[in-house]
Scaffold this motif. Structure first.
Motif, mmCIF file in Angstrom:
data_model
loop_
_atom_site.group_PDB
_atom_site.id
_atom_site.type_symbol
_atom_site.label_atom_id
_atom_site.label_comp_id
_atom_site.label_asym_id
_atom_site.label_seq_id
_atom_site.Cartn_x
_atom_site.Cartn_y
_atom_site.Cartn_z
ATOM 1 N N PHE A 46 38.441 48.721 37.394
ATOM 2 C CA PHE A 46 38.846 47.493 38.067
ATOM 3 C C PHE A 46 40.252 47.579 38.659
ATOM 4 N N ALA A 47 40.841 48.760 38.649
ATOM 5 C CA ALA A 47 42.195 48.910 39.182
ATOM 6 C C ALA A 47 42.248 48.505 40.650
ATOM 7 N N GLY A 48 43.175 47.621 40.959
ATOM 8 C CA GLY A 48 43.352 47.198 42.339
ATOM 9 C C GLY A 48 42.347 46.186 42.837
ATOM 10 N N ARG A 49 41.411 45.768 42.001
ATOM 11 C CA ARG A 49 40.409 44.807 42.446
ATOM 12 C C ARG A 49 40.903 43.386 42.231
ATOM 13 N N ALA A 50 40.495 42.490 43.116
ATOM 14 C CA ALA A 50 40.886 41.090 42.978
ATOM 15 C C ALA A 50 40.313 40.509 41.687
ATOM 16 N N ASP A 51 41.068 39.599 41.076
ATOM 17 C CA ASP A 51 40.618 38.933 39.850
ATOM 18 C C ASP A 51 40.342 39.957 38.745
ATOM 19 N N GLY A 52 41.213 40.961 38.662
ATOM 20 C CA GLY A 52 41.001 42.032 37.695
ATOM 21 C C GLY A 52 40.963 41.557 36.259
ATOM 22 N N ALA A 53 41.825 40.607 35.894
ATOM 23 C CA ALA A 53 41.873 40.139 34.514
ATOM 24 C C ALA A 53 40.548 39.502 34.106
ATOM 25 N N SER A 54 39.975 38.702 34.990
ATOM 26 C CA SER A 54 38.693 38.071 34.696
ATOM 27 C C SER A 54 37.590 39.118 34.581
ATOM 28 N N ARG A 102 30.108 32.302 38.630
ATOM 29 C CA ARG A 102 30.547 31.289 39.593
ATOM 30 C C ARG A 102 31.454 30.347 38.792
ATOM 31 N N TRP A 103 32.754 30.536 38.943
ATOM 32 C CA TRP A 103 33.728 29.865 38.084
ATOM 33 C C TRP A 103 33.418 28.373 37.886
ATOM 34 N N PRO A 104 33.451 27.899 36.596
ATOM 35 C CA PRO A 104 33.802 28.601 35.355
ATOM 36 C C PRO A 104 32.604 29.206 34.625
ATOM 37 N N PHE A 105 31.452 29.287 35.292
ATOM 38 C CA PHE A 105 30.230 29.708 34.614
ATOM 39 C C PHE A 105 30.045 31.223 34.678
ATOM 40 N N LEU A 106 29.438 31.756 33.641
ATOM 41 C CA LEU A 106 29.129 33.174 33.570
ATOM 42 C C LEU A 106 27.747 33.333 32.959
ATOM 43 N N ALA A 107 26.902 34.114 33.621
ATOM 44 C CA ALA A 107 25.563 34.398 33.109
ATOM 45 C C ALA A 107 25.460 35.887 32.839
ATOM 46 N N ILE A 108 24.903 36.235 31.675
ATOM 47 C CA ILE A 108 24.716 37.630 31.291
ATOM 48 C C ILE A 108 23.285 37.798 30.808
#
Length: 210
Positions: A46-54, A102-108
Motif C-alpha cells: 500500500f506504499a504511496g496509495r491513497a487512504d493507506g492507513a484505512s 463504502r465509508w463507513p461500511f466494510l464488507a468482507i
C-alpha cells in the motif's frame, strides 16, 4: 449461509461462505485487528496509495478473520494480489476473500470457493440507466433502493470472476429467485444474497450450484 451484520462471534465456527458487514471503527472489528500484525510486504503493498492507513487496517482485519476461520495463527496468513490487482490468500492454501468498502461500511467475504462482495450506501447517486438491462429497468422503475441493490449484486458478481475490471454492469443480468438473485454474464453465473442495514446495501456472490 447468511450475512452477519455487526458483532461476529469467532468462538463459534461460522458457516462458510461467511459474509460480514461492519465498519473499521466498530468494537468487533477492533478486536479482530488487535490479534494481527502487518509484515513489510503488507506495508509495501500500500506504499504511496491513497487512504493507506484505512487500507492497512482492512488488511489487518482480513488477516485476523482468515486466521480465526482457518484455525491458524495470524502470522501464517499471507495476502497477495492477482495479476489484475484483486486481493488473494496466498497462504493458507484453499481460501478465498473479497472486500468491498463504502465509508463507513466494510464488507468482507471469506470462503473455500471464489466469492465476490460489494457494499454501497443507499443515499448515494443512483447508477446510470445503461448499467441495467431493459427488463431490470422495468423492475426498478421508481425504486432507487432496488436499483442500488441490483448494482451491488452486479459488482459482487464481477469480483467473483476474479476479473472485475473487465465487466461493465450492463453486461451482467440479474434474476430474482426466492430470497436471492441469480446473476449472469456471458461466461459466469452466480447466486447473490443481499442484505440491508442502516444506510447500506451489500451483496455476496457465490457459486450457483445447489
Amino acid at each position: 449461509m447468511s450475512w452477519i451484520v455487526g458483532p461476529l462471534d469467532l468462538s463459534r465456527a461460522p458457516e462458510l461462505p461467511l459474509a460480514w458487514l461492519t465498519s473499521l471503527g466498530s468494537p468487533e472489528a477492533e478486536a479482530v485487528m488487535g490479534r494481527t500484525t502487518l509484515t513489510s510486504a503488507d506495508y509495501a503493498d500500500f506504499a504511496g496509495r491513497a487512504d493507506g492507513a484505512s487500507r492497512l487496517a482492512r488488511r489487518r482485519l482480513v488477516k485476523g478473520l482468515v486466521a480465526a476461520l482457518a484455525g491458524r495463527h495470524p502470522d501464517e496468513v499471507e495476502i497477495g494480489r492477482s495479476p489484475l490487482g484483486a486481493p488473494v490468500i496466498v497462504g493458507p492454501e484453499g481460501w478465498h476473500v473479497s472486500l468491498g468498502g463504502r465509508w463507513p461500511f466494510l464488507a468482507i467475504a471469506v470462503a473455500r470457493q471464489p466469492v465476490g462482495v460489494d457494499v454501497e450506501r443507499l443515499d448515494q447517486d443512483p447508477p446510470p440507466d445503461d448499467a441495467f438491462t431493459p427488463e431490470e429497468r422495468r423492475r426498478i422503475a421508481g425504486r432507487p433502493s432496488l436499483a442500488l441493490e441490483l448494482w451491488t449484486a452486479k459488482e459482487a458478481h464481477a469480483k467473483r470472476t476474479g476479473r472485475a475490471n473487465l465487466y461493465e454492469a450492463g453486461q451482467i443480468a440479474t434474476f430474482p429467485e426466492g430470497d436471492a438473485l441469480i446473476t449472469r454474464c456471458a461466461e459466469h453465473a452466480a447466486r447473490c444474497l443481499t442484505v440491508r442495514a442502516a444506510n447500506a446495501v451489500a451483496a455476496l456472490a457465490m457459486s450457483d450450484e445447489r
